[in-house]
Design a protein around this motif. Structure first.
Motif, mmCIF file in Angstrom:
data_model
loop_
_atom_site.group_PDB
_atom_site.id
_atom_site.type_symbol
_atom_site.label_atom_id
_atom_site.label_comp_id
_atom_site.label_asym_id
_atom_site.label_seq_id
_atom_site.Cartn_x
_atom_site.Cartn_y
_atom_site.Cartn_z
ATOM 1 N N ASN A 191 0.783 -1.148 -0.051
ATOM 2 C CA ASN A 191 0.026 -0.061 0.047
ATOM 3 C C ASN A 191 0.958 1.366 -0.051
ATOM 4 O O ASN A 191 0.185 2.226 -0.551
ATOM 5 N N VAL A 192 1.965 1.414 0.557
ATOM 6 C CA VAL A 192 2.875 2.307 0.537
ATOM 7 C C VAL A 192 2.993 2.630 -1.164
ATOM 8 O O VAL A 192 3.201 3.887 -1.736
ATOM 9 N N ALA A 193 3.363 1.710 -1.725
ATOM 10 C CA ALA A 193 3.651 1.932 -3.198
ATOM 11 C C ALA A 193 2.553 2.368 -4.010
ATOM 12 O O ALA A 193 2.633 3.211 -4.914
ATOM 13 N N VAL A 194 1.262 1.940 -3.307
ATOM 14 C CA VAL A 194 0.120 2.200 -3.983
ATOM 15 C C VAL A 194 -0.183 3.874 -3.949
ATOM 16 O O VAL A 194 -0.397 4.591 -4.633
ATOM 17 N N GLY A 195 0.130 4.223 -2.662
ATOM 18 C CA GLY A 195 -0.336 5.627 -2.333
ATOM 19 C C GLY A 195 0.848 6.445 -3.006
ATOM 20 O O GLY A 195 0.367 7.488 -3.365
ATOM 21 N N TYR A 196 2.031 5.979 -3.271
ATOM 22 C CA TYR A 196 2.999 6.834 -3.772
ATOM 23 C C TYR A 196 2.741 7.103 -5.305
ATOM 24 O O TYR A 196 2.828 8.086 -5.693
ATOM 25 N N ALA A 197 2.314 5.932 -6.102
ATOM 26 C CA ALA A 197 1.982 6.018 -7.415
ATOM 27 C C ALA A 197 0.845 6.958 -7.511
ATOM 28 O O ALA A 197 0.880 7.526 -8.593
#
Length: 561
Positions: free
Chosen positions: A157-163
């Motif tokens: 989810n960290v990567a999702v929020g960043y993207a």
């Protein structure tokens, strides 16, 4: 669109340059008084092109960004180190304010909308465009003692929020720094950049490319001798203050050598060179001015010399002028002096130091005599010293690999911060020596333009597809929170910077604000609007601080959620 995907799969560099070309063209379009600019235009085009499916090696992004940030540091190194001291307190506080407000905004809005730790940290990383948060937040999540599946989900989810939030994180910073801030300050970036540059030059007039003074300080005039009959060349030259120089004499249609003992006769033609006031003062004492005389022109040189003679170090211009022998200074005029790229006033009390660059004017013979007594002549070159540049990048990238830990929190400058620091140091050292490490202004500019625009294009091509898909799956909640985390901290920091920290210059403030958000695209647009390097020094200070402060937000967001 399969044919387009096939082309980009075979040659992804085509997508890169296509985005640059179309993006810069779109960036020039006026929407009323608003322009996207080349960097923002390229980013938006890259997101659109990414929907076709483009795979660009991550190493390309790293190389382009390293070139950009090193060039920024190299250009601003002299001014950066000159600015360190009490005058940097505002930049330090500005970076702290933005990091603190960014943390509070991300945590409070994530809690209010029911987002988890991973998405909150990812939003902070993307909305504040600090990619290092992904790593520090993921590391902090792994140490929470949760079940492996939950850890994996939160880290994803960290990567999702960043993207989802990174694109607007870059674009929003440009809007605030380039559009909102000038309207808020009531003055444009360009006009304040010119004012700041003039102030930094201590009142010294600095001409831009293609400009020249309407009243030059040094002039050459031709006179027919009627009033100075019987006087020697030396007598005429030394009778004015400052002295003038008789560079050429014509008698009976023939050029004769203007030695000091030469006695002038009626109807001799003389070429007089000197400071305008002195030449005009002597005009009536010489004779009638001639407006054209064949064979009386002389080629003069303007030469830059680095001071390295210890006998000149820490002495005033007035002291040097009073003690230099007449035969040494004959025909040579000091027309400028700079220190670390900053022009110094040509005043009697100005102190000369080793490493200063003195500009002398005179004939080839005269300047050759004097420059050898001052130091080393600077040979201007259009070629970049790749030995020096390559060494600087290697040093910077090695610095970026260093990681220090405070408890479980890793602190690192990263490749960007390392390259910036190295660029600052190498640019500063080059300004002190001037005999090696050349990088012409045009080379610096192409590295900055191509490096930054190429970097954001690769980011857009890499994350654009994922961002769109995630928005389809999770709605616009994450995106809207990201917009708020991008805008709110910058607006609060802008208000505090203006009313508490007393920023009065729009160009300097814009550079500091962009750096405190580590917003490289915004900084690129600020530089483009300023058309000089004034915003670079505050950006360099706050950018270096932001790389550390914003990186710390990863574990802090995880802890406070």
């Amino acid at each position: 669109m399969s044919w387009l995907h096939e082309i980009f799969a075979r040659a992804p560099e085509i997508a890169l340059f296509l985005c640059l070309a179309v993006g810069y063209r779109i960036g020039k379009i006026n929407f009323g008084k608003f322009q996207l600019g080349g960097v923002a235009g390229s980013l938006l085009v890259a997101v659109l092109v990414s929907q076709v499916g483009v795979n660009v090696d991550a190493g390309v992004k790293s190389v382009l960004f390293a070139l950009f940030i090193y060039a920024v540091g190299y250009e601003s190194g002299p001014q950066f180190f000159n600015s360190l001291g009490k005058q940097s307190v505002r930049e330090i506080l500005l970076a702290v304010v933005l990091a603190a407000t960014g943390l509070l905004t991300a945590v409070l809005l994530a809690r209010a909308t029911g987002l988890d730790k991973g998405l909150a940290a990812g939003i902070a990383a993307g909305a504040l465009t600090q990619s290092a948060i992904i790593g520090t937040a993921g590391d902090a999540i792994a140490k929470l003692g949760l079940a492996p599946d939950e850890v994996k989900l939160l880290q994803a989810n960290v990567a999702v929020g960043y993207a989802v939030t990174y694109v607007f994180g870059s674009f929003g910073a440009i809007i605030v720094c380039v559009n909102i801030l000038p309207k808020f300050m009531g003055r444009g970036i360009r006009e304040d950049a010119i004012a700041a540059e003039t102030a930094m030059q201590a009142g010294v007039q600095v001409l831009g490319p293609g400009q020249q003074a309407a009243l030059p300080q040094l002039v050459g005039r031709v006179y027919r001798v009627t009033a100075a009959v019987g006087r020697t060349v030396a007598d005429v030259e030394q009778s004015s203050s400052p002295p003038i120089t008789i560079e050429r004499v014509k008698r009976g249609g023939k050029i004769v050598e203007a030695v000091p003992s030469f006695v002038l006769q009626k109807d001799d033609i003389v070429l007089v060179v000197g400071r305008r006031t002195a030449v005009l003062e002597q005009a009536a004492k010489l004779g009638r001015e001639q407006f054209g005389e064949e064979g009386m022109d002389v080629a003069m040189l303007r030469t830059d010399v680095v001071v390295s003679n210890e006998k000149l170090n820490n002495r005033s211009l007035g002291d040097l002028a009073a003690n230099v022998k007449p035969d040494v200074r004959h025909g040579v005029y000091v027309v400028g002096i700079t220190r670390m790229g900053k022009a110094l006033p040509m005043a009697q009390e100005t102190i000369v130091q080793n490493g200063d660059v003195v500009t002398v004017f005179g004939s080839e013979k005269d300047t050759a005599r004097v420059t050898s007594l001052i130091g080393h002549v600077i040979t201007r070159s259009e070629k970049t010293d790749f030995v020096y540049m390559g060494a600087g990048l290697v040093v910077g990238l090695l610095i970026g690999l260093i990681t220090l830990r405070i408890g479980s929190i890793p602190l690192t400058l990263g490749s960007g911060g390392g390259a910036l620091l190295s660029g600052l140091l190498f640019g500063w050292y080059r300004a002190r020596k001037q005999t090696f490490g050349a990088m012409p202004g045009g080379a610096v500019q192409i590295l900055k333009d191509l490096g930054l625009a190429g970097f954001v294009v690769v980011v857009g091509l890499s994350s654009g597809l994922q961002a769109v898909e995630t928005i389809k799956q999770h709605g616009f909640t994450i995106f809207l929170v990201g917009v708020a985390v991008t805008i709110i901290p910058m607006i609060i920091t802008m208000l505090i910077g203006r009313y508490v920290l007393r920023y009065n210059n729009t160009a300097i403030f814009a550079g500091a604000l962009a750096g405190s958000r580590s917003a490289n695209p915004a900084f690129g647009e600020v530089l483009d609007k300023a058309e000089n390097s004034v915003p670079t020094v505050p950006f360099a200070i706050t950018y270096a601080l932001a790389n550390v402060l914003l990186t710390l937000l990863g574990p802090l967001v995880v802890a406070f959620m």
